[in-house]
Design an enzyme around this catalytic site. Sequence first.
Site, PDB file in Angstrom:
ATOM      1  N   GLY B 150     147.264  -4.733  -1.373  1.00  0.00           N
ATOM      2  CA  GLY B 150     146.916  -3.431  -0.827  1.00  0.00           C
ATOM      3  C   GLY B 150     145.532  -3.492  -0.182  1.00  0.00           C
ATOM      4  O   GLY B 150     144.725  -4.379  -0.481  1.00  0.00           O
ATOM      5  N   CYS B 151     145.255  -2.542   0.687  1.00  0.00           N
ATOM      6  CA  CYS B 151     143.986  -2.581   1.429  1.00  0.00           C
ATOM      7  C   CYS B 151     142.804  -2.309   0.500  1.00  0.00           C
ATOM      8  O   CYS B 151     141.798  -3.016   0.540  1.00  0.00           O
ATOM      9  CB  CYS B 151     144.024  -1.597   2.585  1.00  0.00           C
ATOM     10  SG  CYS B 151     144.533   0.086   2.148  1.00  0.00           S
ATOM     11  N   TYR B 152     142.912  -1.296  -0.355  1.00  0.00           N
ATOM     12  CA  TYR B 152     141.824  -1.018  -1.299  1.00  0.00           C
ATOM     13  C   TYR B 152     141.613  -2.186  -2.266  1.00  0.00           C
ATOM     14  O   TYR B 152     140.473  -2.583  -2.517  1.00  0.00           O
ATOM     15  CB  TYR B 152     142.102   0.264  -2.090  1.00  0.00           C
ATOM     16  CG  TYR B 152     141.933   1.557  -1.336  1.00  0.00           C
ATOM     17  CD1 TYR B 152     140.711   1.907  -0.778  1.00  0.00           C
ATOM     18  CD2 TYR B 152     142.979   2.468  -1.230  1.00  0.00           C
ATOM     19  CE1 TYR B 152     140.557   3.129  -0.116  1.00  0.00           C
ATOM     20  CE2 TYR B 152     142.823   3.685  -0.569  1.00  0.00           C
ATOM     21  CZ  TYR B 152     141.609   4.008  -0.019  1.00  0.00           C
ATOM     22  OH  TYR B 152     141.443   5.215   0.617  1.00  0.00           O
ATOM     23  N   THR B 154     142.164  -5.348  -1.818  1.00  0.00           N
ATOM     24  CA  THR B 154     141.543  -6.481  -1.133  1.00  0.00           C
ATOM     25  C   THR B 154     140.027  -6.398  -1.201  1.00  0.00           C
ATOM     26  O   THR B 154     139.345  -7.331  -1.648  1.00  0.00           O
ATOM     27  CB  THR B 154     142.001  -6.512   0.349  1.00  0.00           C
ATOM     28  OG1 THR B 154     143.400  -6.726   0.389  1.00  0.00           O
ATOM     29  CG2 THR B 154     141.291  -7.616   1.120  1.00  0.00           C
TER      30      THR B 154
END
Lengths: 345, 345, 345, 345
Positions: B150-152, B154
């Site tokens: 997920g972006c968060y 990462t």
Amino acid sequence: MTIKVAVAGASGYAGGEILRLLCGHPRVRSGELEIGALTAGGNAGTTLGAHHPHLLPLADRVLEETTPEILGGHDVVFLGLPHGASAVIADALPPTILIIDCGADFRLSDPGDWTAYYGGDHAGTWPYGLPELPGNREVLKDANRIAVPGCYPTVSILSLLPAIAAGLAEPHVTVVAVSGASGAGRSPKVDLLASEVIGSARAYGVGGVHRHTPEISQALSEAAQQPVTVSFTPILAPMARGILATCTARTTATGDEARAVYEKAYADEEFIHVLPEGRLPATGSVIGSNAVQLGVTVDERAQTLVVVGAVDNLTKGTGGAAVQSMNLALGWTENEGLSTVGVAP
Amino acid sequence: MTIKVAVAGASGYAGGEILRLLCGHPRVRSGELEIGALTAGGNAGTTLGAHHPHLLPLADRVLEETTPEILGGHDVVFLGLPHGASAVIADALPPTILIIDCGADFRLSDPGDWTAYYGGDHAGTWPYGLPELPGNREVLKDANRIAVPGCYPTVSILSLLPAIAAGLAEPHVTVVAVSGASGAGRSPKVDLLASEVIGSARAYGVGGVHRHTPEISQALSEAAQQPVTVSFTPILAPMARGILATCTARTTATGDEARAVYEKAYADEEFIHVLPEGRLPATGSVIGSNAVQLGVTVDERAQTLVVVGAVDNLTKGTGGAAVQSMNLALGWTENEGLSTVGVAP
Amino acid sequence: MTIKVAVAGASGYAGGEILRLLCGHPRVRSGELEIGALTAGGNAGTTLGAHHPHLLPLADRVLEETTPEILGGHDVVFLGLPHGASAVIADALPPTILIIDCGADFRLSDPGDWTAYYGGDHAGTWPYGLPELPGNREVLKDANRIAVPGCYPTVSILSLLPAIAAGLAEPHVTVVAVSGASGAGRSPKVDLLASEVIGSARAYGVGGVHRHTPEISQALSEAAQQPVTVSFTPILAPMARGILATCTARTTATGDEARAVYEKAYADEEFIHVLPEGRLPATGSVIGSNAVQLGVTVDERAQTLVVVGAVDNLTKGTGGAAVQSMNLALGWTENEGLSTVGVAP
Amino acid sequence: MTIKVAVAGASGYAGGEILRLLCGHPRVRSGELEIGALTAGGNAGTTLGAHHPHLLPLADRVLEETTPEILGGHDVVFLGLPHGASAVIADALPPTILIIDCGADFRLSDPGDWTAYYGGDHAGTWPYGLPELPGNREVLKDANRIAVPGCYPTVSILSLLPAIAAGLAEPHVTVVAVSGASGAGRSPKVDLLASEVIGSARAYGVGGVHRHTPEISQALSEAAQQPVTVSFTPILAPMARGILATCTARTTATGDEARAVYEKAYADEEFIHVLPEGRLPATGSVIGSNAVQLGVTVDERAQTLVVVGAVDNLTKGTGGAAVQSMNLALGWTENEGLSTVGVAP
């Protein structure tokens, strides 16, 4: 009898916001309050309209020099000046004038904090223009010198105070606050250019070095009657106004317990609004308003209290608090000229 | 021999970003990699240009239905689908196809976490497409199924991992992450309208309920070899791309000690950049790039480690990680088609 | 043999964009092109990373003074300097050096226009770095001095040229162009502060006084072989990059006729894209790309041709045109290091 | 006696703005005006606070269904409904109720225009809620049905009317108007998502097809007593509120002559402000205010009148005009509850 008010630093953002609120103040409309001198530094001699074209009724007013002589002939003086300038002006004005300072000069009570964060000598401490602090409203009613809180401290303190005062959370708090660019003032700097700010979120003043840190700590420590350490990180986001502060502290309370404490603490505060469960604050809801909206949550898995507070840094965070303080000090109803209604979307 | 790649969910933001990177990938330019089927759900039958007018070279491509039959004839399949859809497609594709999933279906190893945060049954766990995790690069080289983080997670994991792994900070961390709106996807919702987002910072998913919370905790706990609790608060800011994560944890280390740990940990990582002392990250510096920029600081007064990480949620946070993972799995140089240069201002 | 390139004004936006494109240029990657001196005025002595943190591979480069001595040792010199400064530098450099000037000094052919809009003496006229002008590509192939067009002229000329050259529209055109803030450069000014620009659209240079007006008129008049008058109004919008130019002129043509003229005119131009009927350009589709997207429409009721053009002012509007010009002058393929793929959303 | 007002479409942007203004209206504060039913379509049954959290004093109000029965019990009904819905409701309400419609149903006088631009049958024509049109103020004082102008027409008409009425400019005008996203309403659509709008300027409705075109033409033609053709191009810019309209027409007048005509025309209009020479309007100066700021210039070289007008599309462009119309129709002072002071920065 007419009360005359001057605004020093009228071409800046704090000065502009005070004037915006005064334009809509019922006592100005009724003639009891008169907008007198508007003063500036380098912009003296130009019209207010060149700097604040949104203040149409005052557009043709010519800015005067910020001097004790010009300010002296007024009953109320608002100071929206760079840090360090207020003390000089205040010294030269008689004690009968109500001075409301939007700068930091008189906010901190500990000279050591002052020197560590601002450098130089501590000018003193004035009553703190945050009426929502316990017992503080009475102090402000008798004040003729008022130090308006910093914008970050306003929302951080109000977000954490009930929990800290109630012993609900550990006395070590973390505040990460996202702010619009107007909080940095109107002096031209490369890193505040639109091209730099738009499309980017940027941290600054990280690691406890931001000057608002001791101010937050001071109010919370007083409420807790023990030292409260504050980890404070400000973040610049691509918006003009507004601060969203995410405030966390370890807790063993439940969400219901926490919310009950906040609802009770602010039950009589017109400008502080604890949102119902399931709703979370946005700065977009408080633009131009004097309201603070709070979302109170507990992450029970991580045993962490998470209070998110939204404020307009220029209104409740500066100019609104200044007008609210003036209303109190002049014996008027606290909310005159102020609103809990924001401009949205 | 040409390797054929399909992108499922091509009209969404993840799909569009993968395609943007593939358009500039040297193996596509050389003909070794061929962009095959682009598929969609409701948008099947329309041209890619109607959805991604920035992808001029592919503007006339017609989107096909997302079916195993259409995807089946490819060597590599990227999935940019809603959560839950990936598992169904993956089951129907032969194991010889390299599948790189940008959804959440195969990220969590604990079925209990899956059920608590996503509901329903756990589909399984795939190698985690974050090569910068210790030992993980080797795993990805042999993988034919990869779950892109997920972006968060990462940026949160990369910001905290060195400190947590070194025992430099307490295993209770607080992450407040400011994100652009593209992280929420492209489905039309009132609260994602430009009028709602512009001029406002808004918290959501507060109190440990955001689905990325267990993903952050999982990676940090593994690195720490003990449970790490995570207080995670996401904030939506008025920008299209980028995440700025402010990550804090109690520490007794000094700033120099902390920075040394980070510099050592990431010395060989091309995409992770620890900024020199005195410089702080901004999302504006990583837009369109696969870089993560980290500012490492210790607030010694508050005994708090403060690491601020900036990432482009769509590039390193999604599509860039997907391409980086593909490069590894196909035995190519990890950075092909990826850049550490952002588009600024 | 390695070709050495210098960038003067490297800490500004034009210089930064040229460097961003050079970082991805295949001849830089192959070693044929080497990034030599990066120079600046007041910022000399600081690192590039302090000004352009998005250019990670060059972050540690130290800026040198902009002097003929330092620039002299290069084969190619890009100038991203304030108007008036280019002529002085160019005079002091040998004619063997390829100089590509992003300033205005050598764009106008009429000394009277120069004096009226810029003041002082006309420095001369260099080949105009817009290869898409009829016959101009050949001129640029032999040039060792190139004047890169202004950002507004680039999109305005390309939006109107086919219609004007074909006699399709009256020789009086109206251009209203919305620009992001980076077009105004990086010098700190109050009216370019984020707080002033965000949330506001503002006209400036209204009434034919903007300096790009004669540049637009010059190119269109040459194409029309008669004087073309231009009413040009620039508008600053709250974005960092991009220009959207709405260009109108009276016409008796139909929409189909107009579109046919544009499609034919740009059929072989890789960077100019005439959108299919029913699609309209957005600056968001060309960010970071060298593409110009055009929407060609006729309002038959009002007998008005309406061409809307989108460009990234820093890429095709400045740095991309500079690199495109360099490629041509060095005998390379025109599109090396340039892309028609934008970064979106 | 208390006057009861209902707002239909209260969860939309027009309804929200009307309520924002009513919250500050002195007749609401005094109790003469009472905010009665707030109605909605799909949002009926939810609280206003869920949709308009900025309207704190009304946050707990529950939205009712938009029916003639519920609206019928009021003295004033504001309609903020989709086009086509107003006529149905209005038919079912008695003529004694003052109905102020923010939709388009009753704005156009020519049934042919209606059918061409909106389709279906023309519902009729109501007095046009733009008091600044010559003679129109008197009409509104007697009205019990009022059609509030569209947002683009408001600023376009006011920007061009004096010149057109005075025969100062040719009866063919070009309007390029940059608008914030709230003008497109609150229905969720992909192309209005924050990710699509932020960082991008985009044209839409190009070529004379936007529905506000005939409305502009109608008012100008009436003032000119001859047909005025309008080339109108709307542009969406990344902001929530505000329209900046650049209005051009051929002229042989000088700038001084033009400005004199405008100053005379608007000398007695409180809400229309012609800026002094050298100052140009910005939408940022009128946010939340009912003011229109105009910059009047002539490009004498291009013989073109360029009038730039700024307005808040939701205030003077919708809700403010609605309240201004109500004030007139009820015999109150026209400016009650309205302000010429904007919220800036």
